[in-house]
Design a protein around this motif. Structure first.
Motif, mmCIF file in Angstrom:
data_model
loop_
_atom_site.group_PDB
_atom_site.id
_atom_site.type_symbol
_atom_site.label_atom_id
_atom_site.label_comp_id
_atom_site.label_asym_id
_atom_site.label_seq_id
_atom_site.Cartn_x
_atom_site.Cartn_y
_atom_site.Cartn_z
ATOM 1 N N GLY A 30 0.842 -1.239 -0.107
ATOM 2 C CA GLY A 30 -0.107 0.007 0.060
ATOM 3 C C GLY A 30 0.876 1.349 -0.003
ATOM 4 O O GLY A 30 0.193 2.421 0.259
ATOM 5 N N LEU A 73 5.620 -9.373 2.198
ATOM 6 C CA LEU A 73 4.049 -9.913 1.715
ATOM 7 C C LEU A 73 4.381 -11.430 1.211
ATOM 8 O O LEU A 73 3.437 -12.257 1.463
ATOM 9 C CB LEU A 73 3.573 -9.156 0.616
ATOM 10 C CG LEU A 73 4.009 -9.016 -0.843
ATOM 11 C CD1 LEU A 73 3.380 -10.417 -1.718
ATOM 12 C CD2 LEU A 73 3.374 -7.918 -1.539
ATOM 13 N N PHE A 74 5.711 -11.948 0.937
ATOM 14 C CA PHE A 74 5.758 -13.034 0.768
ATOM 15 C C PHE A 74 6.032 -14.054 1.736
ATOM 16 O O PHE A 74 6.055 -15.199 1.969
ATOM 17 C CB PHE A 74 7.049 -13.512 -0.178
ATOM 18 C CG PHE A 74 6.888 -12.767 -1.515
ATOM 19 C CD1 PHE A 74 5.885 -13.464 -2.552
ATOM 20 C CD2 PHE A 74 7.476 -11.498 -2.019
ATOM 21 C CE1 PHE A 74 5.659 -12.646 -3.750
ATOM 22 C CE2 PHE A 74 7.162 -11.156 -3.164
ATOM 23 C CZ PHE A 74 6.235 -11.625 -4.102
ATOM 24 N N ARG A 86 -3.492 -2.861 -4.884
ATOM 25 C CA ARG A 86 -3.602 -2.223 -6.137
ATOM 26 C C ARG A 86 -2.335 -2.072 -6.579
ATOM 27 O O ARG A 86 -1.200 -1.583 -6.194
ATOM 28 C CB ARG A 86 -4.033 -0.625 -5.644
ATOM 29 C CG ARG A 86 -4.140 0.153 -7.153
ATOM 30 C CD ARG A 86 -4.318 1.585 -6.626
ATOM 31 N NE ARG A 86 -4.563 2.336 -8.014
ATOM 32 C CZ ARG A 86 -3.474 3.228 -8.274
ATOM 33 N NH1 ARG A 86 -2.298 2.799 -8.052
ATOM 34 N NH2 ARG A 86 -3.764 3.843 -9.270
HETATM 35 C C1 LIG Z 1 3.505 -0.345 -7.702
HETATM 36 S S1 LIG Z 1 3.683 0.057 -5.862
HETATM 37 C C2 LIG Z 1 1.807 0.204 -5.732
HETATM 38 C C3 LIG Z 1 1.867 1.217 -4.432
HETATM 39 C C4 LIG Z 1 0.229 1.447 -4.106
HETATM 40 N N1 LIG Z 1 -0.372 0.083 -3.997
HETATM 41 C C5 LIG Z 1 -0.529 2.300 -5.006
HETATM 42 O O1 LIG Z 1 -1.080 1.844 -6.084
HETATM 43 O O2 LIG Z 1 -0.395 3.544 -5.078
HETATM 44 C C6 LIG Z 1 4.036 -1.591 -5.341
HETATM 45 C C7 LIG Z 1 4.302 -1.434 -3.932
HETATM 46 O O3 LIG Z 1 4.699 -2.779 -3.456
HETATM 47 C C8 LIG Z 1 5.574 -2.699 -2.330
HETATM 48 N N2 LIG Z 1 6.327 -4.218 -2.274
HETATM 49 C C9 LIG Z 1 7.126 -4.477 -3.275
HETATM 50 N N3 LIG Z 1 7.536 -5.974 -2.485
HETATM 51 C C10 LIG Z 1 6.921 -5.820 -1.656
HETATM 52 C C11 LIG Z 1 6.987 -7.108 -0.584
HETATM 53 N N4 LIG Z 1 7.736 -8.236 -0.699
HETATM 54 N N5 LIG Z 1 6.432 -6.903 0.785
HETATM 55 C C12 LIG Z 1 5.370 -5.720 0.802
HETATM 56 N N6 LIG Z 1 5.397 -4.801 -0.131
HETATM 57 C C13 LIG Z 1 6.056 -4.887 -1.209
HETATM 58 C C14 LIG Z 1 6.489 -1.461 -2.551
HETATM 59 O O4 LIG Z 1 7.007 -1.070 -1.576
HETATM 60 C C15 LIG Z 1 5.378 -0.703 -3.263
HETATM 61 O O5 LIG Z 1 4.931 0.394 -2.419
#
Ligand SMILES: C[S@@+](CC[C@H](N)C(=O)[O-])C[C@H]1O[C@@H](n2cnc3c(N)ncnc32)[C@H](O)[C@@H]1O
Length: 167
Positions: A30, A73-74, A86
C-alpha cells in the motif's frame, strides 16, 4: 504513482457495496497509504492497515482507523476481513475477500486510445519488472490457479478495474 492513487477519491464513494460488512482491511503493498487513507476517511468504522516493506512505512504514524505495518508480503500478511491490492503482487493463500485495483486489457470493448494506454503500461511492466498487464481471461486463470472460486469485475474511471475475488 501517488497522484495517480488519488484518483481513488473519484471511485471509493461509488463502491460502497465493495466495503459493506467489512470490519478490517489490509492494503498490501500500500506504499505510504494514499489509497488506504481515502478509504479510512470514507469508512470510519473500517480498521485499515497499510502493509508494505519496512523502510517504506517506517515512521508513518497511526491516525484514527489507519495504521502501518512493515513486512514482506511473501512471508506474512496481517489478517483482515479483506485484502486490497492495487498494482501489488497477488500472492497465494489469502483466506478472505481480495480486492484488486489494476488494469484489465479489453481490446473488444475499450476505445482504441484506452487500449493503447493499457498496452503502454504492459510494456512498462515488461521493461521494469519483467511483468505484464492482463486480460480478464488471464486474471481468471490466475485466480483459479490460486484456489479462488469466483470474482466480480467492475471497470473504474480511467485505466483500471476493481476486481473482487472470493475464496
Ligand atoms: C507499484 S507500487 C503500488 C503502491 C500502491 N498500492 C499504489 O497503488 O499506489 C508496489 C508497492 O509494493 C511494495 N512491495 C514490493 N515488494 C513487497 C514485498 N515483498 N512486501 C511488501 N510490499 C512490497 C512496494 O514497496 C510498493 O509500495
Amino acid at each position: 504513482m501517488k497522484s495517480d492513487s488519488q484518483m481513488i477519491n473519484l471511485v471509493v464513494k461509488d463502491c460502497e457495496p465493495v466495503f459493506e460488512g467489512l470490519k478490517s482491511l489490509v492494503d498490501v503493498g500500500g506504499g505510504t497509504g494514499t489509497i488506504a487513507r481515502v478509504i479510512s476517511e470514507a469508512y470510519p468504522q473500517l480498521k485499515c492497515t497499510v502493509f508494505d516493506l519496512p523502510h517504506v512505512v517506517a515512521n508513518l504514524p497511526t491516525t484514527g482507523n489507519l495504521n502501518f505495518v512493515g513486512g514482506d508480503l511473501f512471508q506474512h500478511i496481517p489478517s483482515a476481513d479483506a485484502i486490497l491490492m492495487r498494482e501489488a503482487i497477488p500472492t497465494q493463500g489469502e483466506k478472505g475477500k481480495v480486492i484488486i485495483i489494476d488494469i484489465v486489457i479489453n481490446v473488444e470493448k475499450d476505445e482504441h486510445e484506452l487500449t493503447e494506454a493499457k498496452l503502454f503500461f504492459d510494456m512498462l511492466m515488461m521493461v521494469e519488472v519483467s511483468g505484464r498487464e492482463r486480460t480478464e481471461q488471464d486474471w481468471q486463470k490466475l485466480f483459479m490457479a490460486a484456489g479462488f472460486c469466483h470474482y466480480k469485475l467492475t471497470p473504474l474511471f480511467g485505466l483500471r478495474s476493481l476486481i473482487e475475488v472470493y475464496p
